[in-house]
Structures are given as C-alpha cells and as structure tokens.
Design an enzyme around this catalytic site. Structure first.
Site, PDB file in Angstrom:
ATOM      1  N   GLY A 142       0.698  -1.304   0.017  1.00 10.02           N
ATOM      2  CA  GLY A 142       0.002  -0.128  -0.035  1.00 10.02           C
ATOM      3  C   GLY A 142       0.782   1.233  -0.107  1.00 10.02           C
ATOM      4  O   GLY A 142       1.998   1.425   0.114  1.00 10.02           O
ATOM      5  N   GLY A 144       2.572   3.666   1.715  1.00  8.57           N
ATOM      6  CA  GLY A 144       3.128   4.074   2.824  1.00  8.57           C
ATOM      7  C   GLY A 144       3.739   5.567   2.856  1.00  8.57           C
ATOM      8  O   GLY A 144       3.915   5.845   4.052  1.00  8.57           O
ATOM      9  N   ARG A 246       2.635  14.289  -7.374  1.00  7.03           N
ATOM     10  CA  ARG A 246       2.652  13.208  -8.676  1.00  7.03           C
ATOM     11  C   ARG A 246       1.281  13.406  -9.506  1.00  7.03           C
ATOM     12  O   ARG A 246       0.240  13.652  -8.704  1.00  7.03           O
ATOM     13  CB  ARG A 246       2.866  11.964  -8.194  1.00  7.03           C
ATOM     14  CG  ARG A 246       4.256  11.661  -7.471  1.00  7.03           C
ATOM     15  CD  ARG A 246       4.811  10.354  -7.052  1.00  7.03           C
ATOM     16  NE  ARG A 246       3.719   9.380  -6.737  1.00  7.03           N
ATOM     17  CZ  ARG A 246       4.166   7.897  -6.804  1.00  7.03           C
ATOM     18  NH1 ARG A 246       5.310   7.609  -6.942  1.00  7.03           N
ATOM     19  NH2 ARG A 246       3.189   7.319  -6.325  1.00  7.03           N
ATOM     20  N   ARG A 253      -2.338  -0.013  -9.909  1.00 10.88           N
ATOM     21  CA  ARG A 253      -1.120  -0.959 -10.454  1.00 10.88           C
ATOM     22  C   ARG A 253      -1.357  -2.436 -10.469  1.00 10.88           C
ATOM     23  O   ARG A 253      -2.409  -2.705 -10.044  1.00 10.88           O
ATOM     24  CB  ARG A 253       0.248  -0.684  -9.443  1.00 10.88           C
ATOM     25  CG  ARG A 253       0.030  -0.889  -7.909  1.00 10.88           C
ATOM     26  CD  ARG A 253       0.828   0.001  -7.199  1.00 10.88           C
ATOM     27  NE  ARG A 253       0.794   1.100  -7.175  1.00 10.88           N
ATOM     28  CZ  ARG A 253       1.384   2.383  -7.064  1.00 10.88           C
ATOM     29  NH1 ARG A 253       2.792   1.882  -6.664  1.00 10.88           N
ATOM     30  NH2 ARG A 253       1.505   3.440  -6.958  1.00 10.88           N
ATOM     31  N   ASP A 337       4.011  -4.433  -7.455  1.00 14.17           N
ATOM     32  CA  ASP A 337       3.267  -3.217  -7.004  1.00 14.17           C
ATOM     33  C   ASP A 337       4.142  -1.913  -7.836  1.00 14.17           C
ATOM     34  O   ASP A 337       3.623  -0.733  -7.325  1.00 14.17           O
ATOM     35  CB  ASP A 337       3.578  -3.040  -5.609  1.00 14.17           C
ATOM     36  CG  ASP A 337       4.979  -3.222  -4.934  1.00 14.17           C
ATOM     37  OD1 ASP A 337       5.590  -4.369  -5.333  1.00 14.17           O
ATOM     38  OD2 ASP A 337       5.722  -2.263  -4.523  1.00 14.17           O
ATOM     39  N   ASN A 338       4.995  -2.051  -8.583  1.00 14.48           N
ATOM     40  CA  ASN A 338       5.611  -0.815  -9.397  1.00 14.48           C
ATOM     41  C   ASN A 338       5.270  -0.882 -10.580  1.00 14.48           C
ATOM     42  O   ASN A 338       6.072  -0.187 -11.418  1.00 14.48           O
ATOM     43  CB  ASN A 338       6.915  -0.730  -9.080  1.00 14.48           C
ATOM     44  CG  ASN A 338       7.279  -0.536  -7.635  1.00 14.48           C
ATOM     45  OD1 ASN A 338       6.586   0.296  -7.072  1.00 14.48           O
ATOM     46  ND2 ASN A 338       8.708  -1.105  -7.106  1.00 14.48           N
ATOM     47  N   ASP A 347       6.659   4.828 -10.102  1.00  9.79           N
ATOM     48  CA  ASP A 347       7.669   4.860  -9.031  1.00  9.79           C
ATOM     49  C   ASP A 347       9.262   4.819  -8.939  1.00  9.79           C
ATOM     50  O   ASP A 347       9.986   3.967  -9.226  1.00  9.79           O
ATOM     51  CB  ASP A 347       7.227   3.639  -8.239  1.00  9.79           C
ATOM     52  CG  ASP A 347       6.014   3.771  -7.385  1.00  9.79           C
ATOM     53  OD1 ASP A 347       5.497   4.864  -7.241  1.00  9.79           O
ATOM     54  OD2 ASP A 347       5.405   2.645  -6.717  1.00  9.79           O
TER      55      ASP A 347
END
Length: 687
Positions: A142, A144, A246, A253, A337-338, A347
C-alpha cells in the site's frame, strides 16, 4: 503521452461574503487585489470518482494496520515546518490548468503541495495494494508515503491528443512524503530531498524523452527533519522532509489486484481481501470503464472484455519496456506493485540511465542477484504480467491469459526492433539482417565500454555512402569519434572487478558442486556466472597492453562501421534525391537518440547543491531535460559555472543559512551535461 505546453489557467472567480466586504472597507485600493485574490490551487475542480466507485476502509483510526475489504483508507496528511518550493514543472502543472509561475508565487502553494494544508475538494486517502517483491509475495503493502489528494477535472482546452491517453477526463494527484498512512509499515511516511529531487527530475525527463510515465508537478522541502542512514552503514544523519506532487490518470497498479491473493505457498502471506471476489470485479469494471472505455463499449461479453483488457495491458507493457531498453533506462525495482495498469513508468526509486553499455547493468545497489538488471527487464515484465493474470482470475480465464502472454515476447521484439531501426536511421527498408547489425553494434559497445547515450547520438554523423567519396577515410573518421566514447583501459579494468569477495566466490563454487539445494537457498548460478565472466575479462585485460587494446577496439569499430555503411547504401536504392534521404535520416536519428539523459552524476550535482540551499541547479537541470534532443545555448554546463556557485533571487533556499563552503558538486569542477560521467560518479550508490 503527448506533450501539453503551458496554458492559461482559468480566470479568477471572486466570491465576496459579508466579512470580506467589511474587510475591504478597511483597506486601501492598493490592497484590494491581495484581499480579493485566491490561491490558484483553491480553484482546482475535484471529482474524486475512485473514492465513490471503489470500497473505502470504514476505519479512520491512525496507525499501521491490515485493511480488509477496501481499496482506499482515508488519511490525514501531516504538516511540515516552513514548506517552500524547490522547483515546479510548468508542463506538468498545465495538465491541471495551472500556471507554474502563479503556483510558485502563491504563498499557500508550498503548504497545499506538501500536504500541510488541504485544498477545497481534496479528500486525502491512501491506496491498499500488495506485491511480489524480488519474486516473493510480500502481502499487504500500500501507499506507505504517497497520499491520494483527489482527481482534478481536465481543464477546458486540454490537448485532444492527451485526452486519448487519459479518457477519464480527470488527473489523479498525489503528494509523496506527507506522513504516515495505514500502509507505512515500519517507516515514517516521509521522503527526503535527495529521493524527492530524483523522482521529480526523472518523471519529467522520461516524459520529454517520449516514454509513458507518471508526471511530477513540484518538489517542496521544509525545516522538518527525519533521520536516514543513506547507505545502511550505521552512520545516520538528519535530512529535510520533502514532498513531490505526482500526477497521472490513475496510480492503480498490478499489485492493486493482488489484495485478493490466497495464502502464498512460499511465504504463507495472503492478500488482506482474500475471498472478496466481488471487489475484484468492481475494480475491473472501474478500470476498464474509466481508462479503457473503447474496450468497455466494444465488448458485450464480460469474459471477452476482460481478455481484451488484459491484452491491451500486455501490449502497453511490452511497448514501455522496449522504450526503456532503447534509452538505456533501468527501473531498479520492478516489483508487481511498481507496474502501472496503464503501462506508465511508475515509482522512481533506485533507477539509473546506463552510462557504459553493459547488458548486466544493475542500477539498484540492493539488487544483489541482478534480478532487475537492464537485460532482465523484458522477461521480468512478462513475469509480472503472469502474476497480474493470476490476480485477475477467475474474471480472466487462465487459458485465455496464457494465450495472450504467448504473444508478449514477439510483440516486445517488434517494438524494440522498430525503435532500434529509428536509432540507426534505417527508415526506408526493413531487412532480416538488421537484427544482426543491431546485436553486433551492442556487442562492440560492450567489448569497448562505449557510452550508451553518446554512441547512439554519434551515429547520425556516419552518412550514407555517396559517389566520389573515399570509403576508407570516412570509416576512419567515424571510428575515431566513436572511440572517443569508449572506456579507457583503467575504466575497463575497474568495471570488470568482481563485486564478490574471492573467498565467498570460492565457497559458493564448492557449495554448488557439493550441496546444490543449500547453494540455491543462498545464491544462484546466474550470479556466479556473472562473477566468473568478470574474472575472465579482467584476466584478459591484465594480459593485454593499453596500446594493444586500443588497436583491437579500433578494428572492431572499423568492421562494424563498414557493415553499417553497406546497410545504409541499401537505403538509397531506388531513391532519386539522396541528399533528402540523408537529411531525413539525420533528423529522425537526432530526434530519437537523446543528447542528454538524467545521468546519476547530473542528479547528484543538483541534489548536493539543493542540500546546501541552492535550488538553481535543480531548476536548470529540469530546463535541460525538457529538450533532451537539442543543444540549448547557455545551458551546456551546471548553474554554478562562471557564477561562483551563486544563485539568482528565488533560487536560494530562504530557510537555509548562507554556506561558507561550496557544495561538493561545485568543488569537483564542471562537467557538461552531455558528457560521459566523470570518474567520481563511479562512487555514486543508489539503493
């Protein structure tokens, strides 16, 4: 994504309440404009569809926790002390209908864009996702440190080409580094100046290189500090809390869909929403309807819709990684996750643009196995697509997903070859031998330690063969200027030093023979093979003189250039205007092969200047990166050259005491932005 230049922001809207009228009565006309003005960030038109369409965590309790049955958790951003701008991207802010200068001059700008103050209509939240990290399922991860602020409606007059890339009609904005969320794990939810500058500059650099990417609108720093051990060396130091804005259509993702994963057979971890299959369907509906509307409209059958969606994600991912390979970009942490569900670069952590060409280039010092090396990226992206397919089942039938995945490598190779032909100026014909020519070029670059960016940029100086010219003279001239981009004898010896202690290597070699199971637990054959290859190359270098090596390298380049010129001659066959063909070729090559990329030493110079209170180099580097294919008069060297390290008004950090000593970057001496990296750059370590 298409370029969108700065546009005029929407006009000011003045709403005068009773208190405002009373106040106006007590000020003079000269103060009236200030009293009536609003922050441009307060005019943003939010429409936070994701929070309405996707499940929200019912708990708002602070602290780290498992979040079940939800995609987002509401959070409260944490203020920083004395926030102030380091830099803004005018181009990125224009996506939101904002003017960079207006935002920079807005007294409330740094507060809003650091999360210290919440904009009207913003609903801060953190996204729940999981991920496979370095091949192992990590369970709940998640946001963070990142915080969703909301979705800003596309302003009137936005470039129609850009809307093709973002059909949702909204831009999601995040602040990264604004404090704790339920997903911060053992961290503090903060980012520091060096990591924030790196993410800001590379997000924009990739956009202007034409590579699909999330965007960065601003960097804010502050007087708040956190403790960081930069190299995990036991020597922590205080660093300034900093925040990046951003921007993307969405930050969803691959890992967003892994929250439903059953217990992993290796790690035992499972997704926090395991068993909640209805949410998976809800998420797929949201993503396809919002970001792939043409698929939603054309596919009446749900299964066919989902297969078509997965195939489009696969195509975008193959195209993206082909573009990375062609500009020498290494992501560094290609965990699931990226990986963006839209095929964007997402990321920016320990990334790196390759300097000396090396297929085994590893930009992340923490990647001991080389899992995410340059040459591994295409295969790793396919591996991640496999994990996405598993996460989408049963909405995506496994047999249909496998059929789609079987297309991936052929598609990747097609995209890669298409880009590489442009880089070599092979525009008129496609010949089967082109792939061999490209492979031989890369092998020559590897053998000679040639600089990736500068070598490709130099190729446009090699012209098509013309009648009346001497072949030998032209080949020798081309060899000479390509040799200038090659590594020196000492650089090659340093580059081929094994990174593993000889005693450790000997132990692992013995273990691989005697106890293969134990060996596989602590190392792998690919790592050992790389170390042995380095030793072999180092041995060869030690047995060769510098002059012999130079002669050998010149012969390799001469042979390749000769083959290249023969291939260029085929481009002229059947063409009436040979000069026009040559001019078109140079134009395409020089708009495909960048003159400048964000090398680590360029980012490091900007970081060190900013850490000493001078933001001018960050702003200058951004200007240079906005035109990576052309030379900009007056922007060839860093900002301090000729200025004694000083900065203009507005570029010096008002919260920083004047420095008596120059930053390390100014003390090292200037290096042009389009130069090969200086010797000191080999010491830069990014983790």
């Amino acid at each position: 994504m298409a370029y969108l230049g700065p546009r005029l922001g929407s006009s000011h809207i003045l709403l005068l309440g009773v208190s405002a009228v009373r106040f106006l009565g007590s000020v003079g006309m000269e103060d009236m404009g200030l009293a009536m003005s609003r922050s441009p960030l307060e005019r943003l038109d939010f429409d936070n569809v994701a929070l309405r369409k996707l499940p929200m965590d019912p708990s708002e309790e602070p602290g780290v926790r498992q979040v079940k049955g939800a995609c987002f958790s509401r959070v409260k951003t944490q203020a920083v002390t004395k926030p102030r701008f380091v830099a803004v991207s005018h181009s990125a802010l224009a996506l939101l209908g904002l003017e960079g200068e207006e935002v920079m001059n807005d007294p409330l700008g740094p507060e809003y864009l650091s999360g210290s103050r919440v904009m009207p209509g913003s609903e801060p939240a953190a996204h729940c996702y999981c991920g496979h990290q370095f091949g192992q399922f990590a369970g709940q991860l998640g946001d963070g440190a990142a915080c969703y602020l909301g979705e800003v409606k596309v302003p009137p007059g936005q470039d129609p080409d850009l809307l093709l890339e973002n059909p949702s009609g909204r831009w999601e904005i995040q602040v990264k580094g604004a404090g704790l969320t339920p997903y911060s794990r053992q961290a503090d939810g903060r980012k520091v100046l060096r990591s924030s500058i790196r993410e800001f500059l590379c997000s924009e650099a990739m956009f202007f290189l034409g590579v699909p990417t999330t965007r960065a609108g601003s960097v804010v720093t502050s007087d708040s500090r956190v403790i960081r051990d930069v190299y995990y060396s036991g020597h922590p130091r205080h660093e300034r809390c900093s925040v990046v804005l951003r921007i993307a259509p969405t930050f969803l993702r691959f890992g967003s869909f892994e929250i439903f994963k059953q217990a992993d057979e290796f790690t035992g971890r499972q997704g926090p929403s395991y068993g909640r299959d209805e949410i998976r369907g809800q998420m797929m509906d949201y993503v396809i309807e919002m970001f792939y509307p043409e698929i939603q409209q054309s596919c009446l059958d749900r299964v066919e819709r989902n297969v078509t969606f997965f195939r489009e994600v696969m195509v975008r991912t193959a195209r993206l990684v082909a573009q990375w390979q062609c500009v020498g970009f290494c992501h560094g942490v290609l965990n699931t996750d990226n990986m963006s569900i839209l095929g964007l670069t997402l990321d920016y952590g320990p990334y790196g643009f390759m300097d000396r060409f090396d297929p085994d280039f590893i930009c992340n010092a923490s990647d001991n196995s080389g899992r995410y090396s340059y040459q591994a990226q295409p295969a790793i992206c396919r591996w991640n697509l496999v994990k996405l397919a598993e996460a989408l089942a049963p909405e995506l039938p496994p047999d249909r997903a496998e059929a789609v995945l079987d297309e991936y490598m052929d598609l990747y190779n097609r995209f890669y070859l298409e880009n590489m032909r442009k880089k070599l100026g092979l525009l008129k014909k496609e010949e089967p031998e082109d792939e061999i020519l490209i492979t031989e070029l890369l092998q020559t670059m590897h053998d000679t330690g040639a600089d990736f960016t500068n070598t490709f940029r130099s190729l446009s100086q090699i012209s098509c063969p013309m009648q009346g010219e001497t072949e030998e003279d032209h080949v020798k001239k081309a060899t000479d200027f390509l040799m200038e981009q090659c590594a020196s004898f000492e650089e090659l010896k340093a580059a081929n030093q094994p990174t593993m202690d000889p005693r450790e290597l000997a132990m692992l070699l013995s273990l691989a023979q005697s106890n293969s199971q134990l060996f596989q637990m602590i190392s792998d054959r690919a790592t050992i093979a790389r170390q042995l290859d380095r030793l072999s190359k180092l041995k060869d270098l030690m047995e060769t003189s510098e002059e012999e090596l130079k002669t050998k390298h010149a012969e390799q380049w001469t042979a390749w250039i000769t083959r290249y010129r023969k291939r260029l001659a085929h481009e002229l066959e059947g063409q009436n205007d040979m000069q026009a063909v040559q001019e078109e070729r140079v134009k395409v090559m020089d708009s495909t092969n960048p003159r400048i990329v964000l090398r680590n030493y360029i980012a490091q110079n900007a970081i060190e200047a900013a850490e000493s209170g001078d933001f001018s180099e960050v702003q200058r580097v951004l200007k240079v990166l906005e035109k990576p294919f052309s030379s900009q008069v007056g922007l060839e060297l860093p900002a301090w050259v000729g200025g004694g390290g000083t900065s203009t008004q507005g570029e010096r950090d008002e919260g920083e005491e004047p420095q008596q000593e120059a930053s390390p970057s100014t003390a090292r001496g200037p290096v042009p932005y389009d130069s090969k990296p200086p010797a000191w750059a080999r010491g830069i370590c990014v983790t």
